[in-house]
Write a protein that holds these residues in place. Structure first.
Motif, PDB file in Angstrom:
ATOM      1  N   UNK A   1      52.464  -7.918 -23.042  1.00  0.00           N
ATOM      2  CA  UNK A   1      53.173  -6.868 -23.750  1.00  0.00           C
ATOM      3  C   UNK A   1      53.714  -7.419 -25.070  1.00  0.00           C
TER       4      UNK A   1
ATOM      5  N   UNK B   1      55.524  -6.167 -27.307  1.00  0.00           N
ATOM      6  CA  UNK B   1      56.885  -5.806 -27.712  1.00  0.00           C
ATOM      7  C   UNK B   1      57.948  -6.452 -26.829  1.00  0.00           C
ATOM      8  N   UNK B   2      57.511  -7.272 -25.892  1.00  0.00           N
ATOM      9  CA  UNK B   2      58.471  -8.031 -25.095  1.00  0.00           C
ATOM     10  C   UNK B   2      58.355  -9.501 -25.492  1.00  0.00           C
TER      11      UNK B   2
ATOM     12  N   UNK C   1      59.079  -9.372 -16.084  1.00  0.00           N
ATOM     13  CA  UNK C   1      58.559  -8.043 -15.717  1.00  0.00           C
ATOM     14  C   UNK C   1      57.543  -8.164 -14.578  1.00  0.00           C
TER      15      UNK C   1
ATOM     16  N   UNK D   1      57.799  -6.984 -10.582  1.00  0.00           N
ATOM     17  CA  UNK D   1      56.822  -6.078  -9.973  1.00  0.00           C
ATOM     18  C   UNK D   1      56.119  -6.729  -8.777  1.00  0.00           C
TER      19      UNK D   1
ATOM     20  N   UNK E   1      54.443 -10.230 -30.011  1.00  0.00           N
ATOM     21  CA  UNK E   1      53.841  -9.744 -31.254  1.00  0.00           C
ATOM     22  C   UNK E   1      53.564 -10.897 -32.217  1.00  0.00           C
TER      23      UNK E   1
ATOM     24  N   UNK F   1      59.625  -0.383 -14.659  1.00  0.00           N
ATOM     25  CA  UNK F   1      58.704   0.053 -15.717  1.00  0.00           C
ATOM     26  C   UNK F   1      59.440   0.909 -16.759  1.00  0.00           C
TER      27      UNK F   1
ATOM     28  N   UNK G   1      61.233  -1.324 -19.093  1.00  0.00           N
ATOM     29  CA  UNK G   1      60.297  -1.932 -20.035  1.00  0.00           C
ATOM     30  C   UNK G   1      59.955  -0.949 -21.159  1.00  0.00           C
TER      31      UNK G   1
ATOM     32  N   UNK H   1      62.762  -0.489 -23.597  1.00  0.00           N
ATOM     33  CA  UNK H   1      62.794  -1.624 -24.519  1.00  0.00           C
ATOM     34  C   UNK H   1      61.843  -1.392 -25.678  1.00  0.00           C
ATOM     35  N   UNK H   2      60.675  -0.861 -25.370  1.00  0.00           N
ATOM     36  CA  UNK H   2      59.710  -0.538 -26.425  1.00  0.00           C
ATOM     37  C   UNK H   2      60.322   0.430 -27.427  1.00  0.00           C
TER      38      UNK H   2
ATOM     39  N   UNK I   1      62.741  -1.187 -29.613  1.00  0.00           N
ATOM     40  CA  UNK I   1      62.156  -2.171 -30.533  1.00  0.00           C
ATOM     41  C   UNK I   1      61.212  -1.557 -31.548  1.00  0.00           C
ATOM     42  N   UNK I   2      60.936  -0.271 -31.414  1.00  0.00           N
ATOM     43  CA  UNK I   2      60.143   0.412 -32.450  1.00  0.00           C
ATOM     44  C   UNK I   2      60.938   1.620 -32.939  1.00  0.00           C
TER      45      UNK I   2
END
Ligand SMILES: Nc1ncnc2c1ncn2[C@@H]1O[C@H](COP(=O)(O)OP(=O)(O)OP(=O)(O)O)[C@@H](O)[C@H]1O
Ligand SMILES: [Mg+2]
Lengths: 323, 250
Positions: A91, A93-94, A102, A106, A136, B10, B13, B16-17, B20-21
């Motif tokens: 990911x 963006x993490x 994460x 899971x 990124x 999830x 997560x 967070x996206x 961050x955008x």
């Protein structure tokens, strides 16, 4: 009594429309060993790996991982495997750490356990310094390492790696090999696809060569090399249209290889002539004379012990990297 | 239980996206803000809304439309995860099968809460006022959010079929546009040709806009809120299992 294999596939078939990606492949990986799945582009490696990782349902055939059926017991299979696919699935963006946490969560780890697991993996994969930066900004090699980390979070008994070192620089590649070797020492079973014969040679105890969705050879690296017999003469011709003439010129040389043994082959893409040579240097000399007499222009010629690449070229008629 | 925990993980997560955008959130709010200003100042003068000031008529429409547009974020996010391999990662884990989709749609609903707040703020600045009870206003927001949430699952289905970011976005907008514009969101149904009115009056966007309008303006809502909730639940009942089935068969 032989133990049940960690991975066992029988008669796997998969079509994509008219394309037959897998045409009845059998596969068996003994527990604690590394199986290298080798094949040119489009051979069906990824398709096979995705079926074994429960991502794809086969049209026919069965597969079991750690004793569980990939279709009816997909969840148990998922709990047993770690997958690092052909393209890093991380990911962007993490941060690296957040990615691993994460995945850990899971897998059912508590927040604390997941954090500890992430920390130790980041350390092990040499990502500790970049742990809190967003993915990124990671390089391709860092992403692949993180992806491998994600596949290790669940302490898999079967690790599935689809071309794990493609695009890595030589140093990172060797580091990754060492990590895999360490895992194998600890008892992990590894199913690995690769286009690098050197990688299969180094890591895999057994190799399965597939092409066009079919198994075309199988054995230890040494067994495969032995199938080619003795030394190989490798010649590059100047003119691509002289390949067939060269083959004809060589056909009359009796000393090339024992009767019934492998014959010379011509690979137009690299303008390469591969000549199995039982007589070593004497055959080289004869070959040179025969080619010269036929007016063939040679750019480069060498005599060497067969490598996995020779096996690959001879059996698939193509180079490992060619389409 | 596992499904709940995994969905929360999830969702977290995905939130967070969003954080961050921020540019995505900005774009998601610029469009409705622009619509609000355009309709209030440009078209508003020409549109007759008996019994209601136009800005009070319009804002419930904008709110509903915004939750629907917010739902298309589900299509985009899901298609992105598919293309970046995150879905493969998730599907190779021993997690609940529904969690990826539930976490996605839930995160987009949470995002819609913020966008609704923003729109109400902008609306108030250009003259929008609540004339009903606090409970009515909250019920109106709830109905709009539920509506957007139900459509999120429709857009999840779209993404799972199209599997490509731009395609999923365009396909989602193709669903949204006719529903939003052939509705009572911006202009009264009575101003449309008779054959169109049949559709416009009964389609779910009009019903939802009508509910939000009545509940925020304190006029009689009749059966509109119940009908809107029934639409949303009906859409959910169809789209959610379909999306989960498509997800499993990827
Ligand atoms: N999703 C798909 N749709 C259609 N055809 C596909 C799809 N995936 C794979 N194929 C086809 O199936 C065949 C096997 O593909 P696969 O990806 O398994 O090969 P591979 O051995 O992994 O190749 P590479 O070394 O390039 O990764 C190819 O002919 C490919 O074009
Ligand atoms: Mg592949």
């Amino acid at each position: 009594m032989a133990a049940t294999p960690a991975v066992e596939a029988l008669g796997l078939v998969k079509h994509y429309g008219a394309v037959r990606a897998l045409d009845g492949v059998d596969l068996s990986v003994e527990e604690g060993t590394v199986l290298g799945l080798l094949g040119p582009n489009g051979a069906g490696k990824t398709t096979l790996v995705r079926i074994i990782a429960t991502l794809l349902v086969p049209d026919a055939g069965t597969a079991r991982v750690a004793g569980h059926d990939v279709r009816s017991e997909a969840r148990a299979v998922r709990a047993a495997i770690g997958l690092a696919g052909q393209f890093a699935a991380v990911d962007a963006l993490l941060s690296g750490r957040e990615n691993l946490v994460l995945v850990g969560r899971l897998y059912g780890l508590s927040a604390r356990q997941a954090a500890l697991r992430a920390e130790s993996l980041l350390e092990r994969l040499g990502l500790a310094d970049a742990a809190d930066r967003l993915v990124r900004g990671y390089s391709g090699g860092m992403r692949r390492r993180l992806d491998l980390g994600a596949s290790l979070v669940g302490r898999p008994s079967v690790l599935i790696l689809d071309e794990p070192t493609t695009g890595l620089d030589p140093r990172t590649r060797i580091e990754l090999w060492e990590i895999v070797e360490g895992l194998v020492r600890d008892g992990t079973t590894v199913l690995l696809t690769t286009q690098y014969l050197e990688e299969a040679d180094r890591l895999a105890g057994r190799i399965v060569l597939i092409d066009n969705g079919l198994t075309i050879a199988e054995g230890t690296p040494d067994e495969l090399k032995e199938r080619l017999g003795a030394d190989v003469i490798d010649a590059r011709l100047r003119h691509v249209d002289q390949g067939e003439i060269a083959l004809a010129a060589l056909a009359s040389l009796a000393t090339l290889s024992p009767p019934g043994g492998p014959a010379p082959t011509w690979h137009a893409e690299g303008r390469r002539l591969r000549i199995p040579s039982a007589g070593g240097a004497a055959t080289l000399l004869e070959t040179l004379r025969a080619l010269d007499a036929a007016g063939i222009e040679i750019e480069d010629i060498s005599l060497h012990r067969p490598s996995l690449e020779d096996v690959f070229l001879t059996l698939t008629g193509r180079g490992a990297g060619d389409a | 239980m596992r499904a709940v925990t995994d969905t929360a993980i999830v969702t977290h997560r995905n939130i967070r996206h969003l954080v961050r955008t921020p540019q995505l959130l900005v774009f998601a709010t610029i469009q409705p803000v622009m619509f609000t200003l355009l309709f209030v100042y440009v078209f508003g003068g020409a549109i007759r809304t008996p019994g209601l000031e136009y800005v009070n008529y319009l804002l419930p429409g904008i709110l509903t439309q915004t939750t629907l547009f917010g739902g298309t974020a589900t299509a985009v996010g899901l298609a992105q995860d598919l293309n970046e391999g995150m879905i493969d990662r998730f599907r190779s884990l021993p997690m609940a099968r529904s969690a990826v989709l539930a976490g996605r749609t839930l995160a987009d609903a949470i995002r819609n809460v913020f966008v609704i707040g923003l729109i109400v703020g902008v609306g108030t600045a250009v003259g929008f006022r609540f004339h009903g009870s606090v409970g009515g206003a909250l019920a109106a927001f709830g109905i709009a959010l539920l509506f957007g949430y139900a459509f999120s699952w429709v857009f999840a289905v779209v993404a799972l079929i199209v599997r490509q970011v731009e395609g999923a976005q365009v396909a989602s907008l193709l669903i949204v546009f006719p529903l939003v514009f052939a509705s009572s969101a911006f202009v009264p149904v009575a101003s449309m040709p008779g054959w169109l009115q049949v559709f416009t009056r009964h389609q779910p966007v009009s019903v939802t806009v009508g509910s939000v309008r009545a509940l925020t303006q304190g006029t009689s809502a009749g059966t509109l809120p119940l009908t809107s909730v029934a639409w949303s639940l009906g859409i959910l009942a169809l789209a959610a299992p379909l999306a989960v089935t498509l997800y499993r068969r990827l």
